[in-house]
Design a protein around this motif. Sequence first.
Motif, PDB file in Angstrom:
ATOM      1  N   VAL A 123      38.409 -60.368 -52.014  1.00  0.00           N
ATOM      2  CA  VAL A 123      37.637 -60.375 -53.265  1.00  0.00           C
ATOM      3  C   VAL A 123      38.511 -60.817 -54.431  1.00  0.00           C
ATOM      4  O   VAL A 123      38.084 -61.614 -55.280  1.00  0.00           O
ATOM      5  N   ARG A 124      39.741 -60.338 -54.489  1.00  0.00           N
ATOM      6  CA  ARG A 124      40.644 -60.725 -55.575  1.00  0.00           C
ATOM      7  C   ARG A 124      41.007 -62.209 -55.474  1.00  0.00           C
ATOM      8  O   ARG A 124      41.180 -62.885 -56.495  1.00  0.00           O
TER       9      ARG A 124
ATOM     10  N   ILE B  78      38.992 -64.537 -54.244  1.00  0.00           N
ATOM     11  CA  ILE B  78      37.789 -65.221 -54.728  1.00  0.00           C
ATOM     12  C   ILE B  78      37.784 -65.236 -56.255  1.00  0.00           C
ATOM     13  O   ILE B  78      37.473 -66.249 -56.885  1.00  0.00           O
ATOM     14  N   GLU B  79      38.157 -64.122 -56.841  1.00  0.00           N
ATOM     15  CA  GLU B  79      38.218 -64.011 -58.299  1.00  0.00           C
ATOM     16  C   GLU B  79      39.209 -65.023 -58.882  1.00  0.00           C
ATOM     17  O   GLU B  79      38.911 -65.706 -59.875  1.00  0.00           O
TER      18      GLU B  79
ATOM     19  N   ARG C 138      32.343 -65.413 -61.237  1.00  0.00           N
ATOM     20  CA  ARG C 138      31.533 -65.875 -60.094  1.00  0.00           C
ATOM     21  C   ARG C 138      30.798 -64.679 -59.494  1.00  0.00           C
ATOM     22  O   ARG C 138      31.400 -63.631 -59.236  1.00  0.00           O
ATOM     23  N   GLU C 139      29.508 -64.852 -59.248  1.00  0.00           N
ATOM     24  CA  GLU C 139      28.690 -63.743 -58.753  1.00  0.00           C
ATOM     25  C   GLU C 139      28.942 -63.485 -57.268  1.00  0.00           C
ATOM     26  O   GLU C 139      28.901 -64.404 -56.449  1.00  0.00           O
ATOM     27  N   LEU C 140      29.183 -62.225 -56.957  1.00  0.00           N
ATOM     28  CA  LEU C 140      29.417 -61.797 -55.577  1.00  0.00           C
ATOM     29  C   LEU C 140      28.450 -60.691 -55.195  1.00  0.00           C
ATOM     30  O   LEU C 140      28.027 -59.908 -56.048  1.00  0.00           O
TER      31      LEU C 140
ATOM     32  N   ALA D 296      32.793 -61.292 -59.906  1.00  0.00           N
ATOM     33  CA  ALA D 296      33.863 -61.041 -58.946  1.00  0.00           C
ATOM     34  C   ALA D 296      34.840 -59.983 -59.431  1.00  0.00           C
ATOM     35  O   ALA D 296      35.249 -59.103 -58.669  1.00  0.00           O
ATOM     36  N   SER D 297      35.220 -60.049 -60.717  1.00  0.00           N
ATOM     37  CA  SER D 297      36.187 -59.080 -61.243  1.00  0.00           C
ATOM     38  C   SER D 297      35.614 -57.666 -61.212  1.00  0.00           C
ATOM     39  O   SER D 297      36.319 -56.710 -60.859  1.00  0.00           O
TER      40      SER D 297
ATOM     41  N   GLY E  88      35.435 -56.358 -57.623  1.00  0.00           N
ATOM     42  CA  GLY E  88      36.762 -55.967 -57.179  1.00  0.00           C
ATOM     43  C   GLY E  88      37.161 -54.609 -57.722  1.00  0.00           C
ATOM     44  O   GLY E  88      37.699 -53.758 -56.993  1.00  0.00           O
TER      45      GLY E  88
ATOM     46  N   VAL F 186      30.435 -60.718 -47.014  1.00  0.00           N
ATOM     47  CA  VAL F 186      30.760 -61.176 -48.365  1.00  0.00           C
ATOM     48  C   VAL F 186      29.890 -62.384 -48.691  1.00  0.00           C
ATOM     49  O   VAL F 186      29.883 -63.359 -47.940  1.00  0.00           O
TER      50      VAL F 186
ATOM     51  N   VAL G 169      28.773 -65.174 -51.787  1.00  0.00           N
ATOM     52  CA  VAL G 169      29.214 -65.750 -53.057  1.00  0.00           C
ATOM     53  C   VAL G 169      28.168 -66.745 -53.548  1.00  0.00           C
ATOM     54  O   VAL G 169      27.767 -67.648 -52.810  1.00  0.00           O
TER      55      VAL G 169
END
Length: 288
Positions: free
Chosen positions: A179-180, A182-183, A190-192, A210-211, A214, A230, A232
């Motif tokens: 996840v980090r 991806i961030e 970015r939407e997760l 994303a943040s 996380g 996961v 995205v």
Amino acid sequence: MNSENDPSEQSGTLYIVATPIGNLEDFSPRAASILSRVSVIAAEDTRHSGRLLQHLGIRKPMMALHDHNERDKAGLVLDKLAASQDVALISDAGTPLISDPGYVLVREARARGFRVSPVPGACALVAALSAAGLPTDRFLFEGFLSAKQGARKAALERLAGESATLVFYESPHRIVDTVREIERVMGAERELVLARELTKTFETFYAGAASRVGDELEADPHGSRGEFVVMVHGVSDAESAMGKVEIDRVLGILLKELPVKKAAKLGAELTGRPKNELYQRALELRVE
């Protein structure tokens, strides 16, 4: 239409049977019926699947067929099909072949003309997508990302500009790092959506930027337990088109003063896009 000498008319059938990903009540009556009447069940882990069969009251011969022995064991399954015996293939959870063993066997069975029949049921990626609230008209399933940080980052960089919804499977001990990453690669906004322990007692969805996802994951004492899907949100077509225009503009300026390799390196720093992507585009612009 099958011919008189078609092996599928004279041999057994290979059934690809989906099993529950958590809740045993998701197992269909048809799937139970198939397992109760085949000659043998090929399972990823016979001990794990044995508990499912015990729950169902089914007693059948089993053989192990997994990533490490599939090429060796496929021949035994094919021999049984040739001897007019039906065989069921199951994995530990969900639909076989979806990030699970079975590809070698199914491909070879089809190549030899044997009948291969799916028995649909649970599939973690489909279940997760159905409840995620992300676009599903187009999605790209990437299975498990590499356990190696460099390879994982490279894969995410390659997919950063993809407009389809991205779907991955991830293990609990790597989920926070993924996840980090991806961030960092795709941006904090970015939407997760993460789906954890689907259909089980502690089923949980984490959704948002994303943040934030996380942070929420790290704050949850159960956040590193269970299996994850996961998802995205892809970039919009407009964002993708604008990104390409900006890349071409930046590279066009740099290529007037720099060789391709240096232009790509500096362009990557300026745009945040992968260096390999810019290098390929710079080569194309040189030709144009």
